[in-house]
Design a protein around this motif. Structure first.
Motif, mmCIF file in Angstrom:
data_model
loop_
_atom_site.group_PDB
_atom_site.id
_atom_site.type_symbol
_atom_site.label_atom_id
_atom_site.label_comp_id
_atom_site.label_asym_id
_atom_site.label_seq_id
_atom_site.Cartn_x
_atom_site.Cartn_y
_atom_site.Cartn_z
ATOM 1 N N TYR A 124 81.928 94.564 7.980
ATOM 2 C CA TYR A 124 83.560 95.722 7.520
ATOM 3 C C TYR A 124 83.651 95.523 8.663
ATOM 4 O O TYR A 124 83.737 95.425 9.883
ATOM 5 C CB TYR A 124 82.966 96.686 6.798
ATOM 6 N N ASN A 125 85.143 95.446 8.250
ATOM 7 C CA ASN A 125 86.596 94.400 9.599
ATOM 8 C C ASN A 125 85.536 93.593 10.818
ATOM 9 O O ASN A 125 85.806 94.096 11.263
ATOM 10 C CB ASN A 125 85.991 95.748 10.667
ATOM 11 N N ALA A 150 87.158 100.845 -0.228
ATOM 12 C CA ALA A 150 87.052 101.419 0.578
ATOM 13 C C ALA A 150 86.042 102.614 0.859
ATOM 14 O O ALA A 150 85.435 103.319 1.763
ATOM 15 C CB ALA A 150 88.403 101.812 1.748
ATOM 16 N N SER A 209 78.181 95.546 9.888
ATOM 17 C CA SER A 209 78.067 96.798 9.695
ATOM 18 C C SER A 209 76.395 97.242 10.314
ATOM 19 O O SER A 209 75.655 98.066 10.546
ATOM 20 C CB SER A 209 78.954 97.523 8.906
ATOM 21 N N ASN A 222 77.129 102.015 5.200
ATOM 22 C CA ASN A 222 77.340 101.250 3.858
ATOM 23 C C ASN A 222 76.949 100.775 3.014
ATOM 24 O O ASN A 222 76.912 100.190 1.914
ATOM 25 C CB ASN A 222 78.293 100.302 4.712
ATOM 26 N N SER A 252 80.950 92.661 -3.029
ATOM 27 C CA SER A 252 82.178 93.738 -2.578
ATOM 28 C C SER A 252 82.754 94.876 -3.398
ATOM 29 O O SER A 252 82.400 95.424 -3.951
ATOM 30 C CB SER A 252 83.306 92.683 -2.411
ATOM 31 N N HIS A 263 89.521 94.102 -1.509
ATOM 32 C CA HIS A 263 87.936 95.047 -0.930
ATOM 33 C C HIS A 263 88.095 95.339 0.302
ATOM 34 O O HIS A 263 88.207 93.831 1.209
ATOM 35 C CB HIS A 263 87.007 95.092 -1.751
ATOM 36 N N LEU A 264 87.590 96.078 0.831
ATOM 37 C CA LEU A 264 87.168 96.309 2.776
ATOM 38 C C LEU A 264 85.548 95.608 2.987
ATOM 39 O O LEU A 264 85.441 95.209 4.496
ATOM 40 C CB LEU A 264 87.494 97.604 3.176
ATOM 41 N N TYR A 265 84.900 96.320 2.450
ATOM 42 C CA TYR A 265 83.061 95.927 2.058
ATOM 43 C C TYR A 265 82.479 94.808 1.614
ATOM 44 O O TYR A 265 82.711 95.166 0.703
ATOM 45 C CB TYR A 265 82.355 97.300 1.925
ATOM 46 N N SER A 280 75.741 93.747 5.665
ATOM 47 C CA SER A 280 77.063 94.470 4.611
ATOM 48 C C SER A 280 78.429 94.079 6.185
ATOM 49 O O SER A 280 77.759 93.741 6.998
ATOM 50 C CB SER A 280 76.962 96.070 4.465
#
Lengths: 110, 114
Positions: B50-51, B97, B55, A96, B94, B29-31, B48
């Protein structure tokens, strides 16, 4: 850890001359992005390269991804004063995060 | 074009104090990311997210650092006990996906530790 180096660190050119910055990764990358940061500003995305040997053009800018996906270059033809800034490559290895290179600061002399 | 918003633009603090840097990423945005840049140097990856969890993080992101997404819009970076060497510009970024999505950076928070 991931290391991404860029050369040169600084480049001064006369307006109208060409400019190239080179980006080298210690490991194979999945993709690479290029960003431009104007003095006092934040990085702004320019382009992403994904395929081995890929070449992309944006007007006077030409971006290339090496065959081994460990190096990349950005070439600017006939520089203008608006090209002034620091150019960063940023590599990713299917993760990522993008690890930024050391940057090349471009000065264009009118 | 949508923007990532960071506040404050400048933060001055005494060594040993806690600071919280705030970011509002782009809404779909997701990240989410924090980077820092010491004056004249490269942009360094910190973390970073995420969710609702970290991550990946770099060696710089030690126990003094933490991140949080306390609600649906804010993304914060906390430094518990600041050191002189924490002085830098901190950028939030950001992206969407897909793996080929570009990073959108905020304008940064310039942190000065005295």
């Amino acid at each position: 850890g991931q290391q991404v180096m860029q050369i040169p660190q600084y480049q001064h050119v006369q307006e109208g001359e060409d400019f190239t910055t080179y980006c080298n990764s210690s490991t194979t990358l999945s993709n690479i992005q290029w960003y431009k940061q104007r003095p006092g500003g934040h990085p702004v995305f320019l382009i992403q390269l994904v395929k081995s040997g890929e070449v992309k053009k944006q007007k006077r800018l030409t971006f290339q991804f090496g065959e081994a996906k460990k190096n990349s270059s950005l070439h600017i033809t006939a520089t203008q004063t608006t090209d002034v800034g620091t150019y960063f490559c940023a590599g990713s290895k299917w993760g990522n995060q993008f690890y930024f290179g050391t940057g090349t600061s471009l000065t264009v002399i009118p | 074009e949508p923007e990532v918003t960071q506040t404050p633009s400048h933060q001055v603090t005494q060594m040993g104090q806690e600071v919280i840097l705030r970011c509002v990423p782009i809404s779909n945005h997701l990240y989410f990311y924090w980077y820092r840049q010491i004056l004249g140097q490269k942009v360094e990856f910190l973390v970073s997210f995420y969710n609702n969890e970290i991550s990946e993080k770099s060696e710089i992101f030690d126990d003094q650092f933490s991140v949080e997404r306390p609600d649906g819009s804010n993304f914060t970076l906390k430094i518990r006990s600041t050191k002189l060497e924490d002085s830098a510009m901190y950028f939030c970024a950001s992206r969407g996906a897909a793996s080929n999505e570009k990073l959108f950076f905020g304008s940064g928070t310039q942190l000065s530790v005295l």
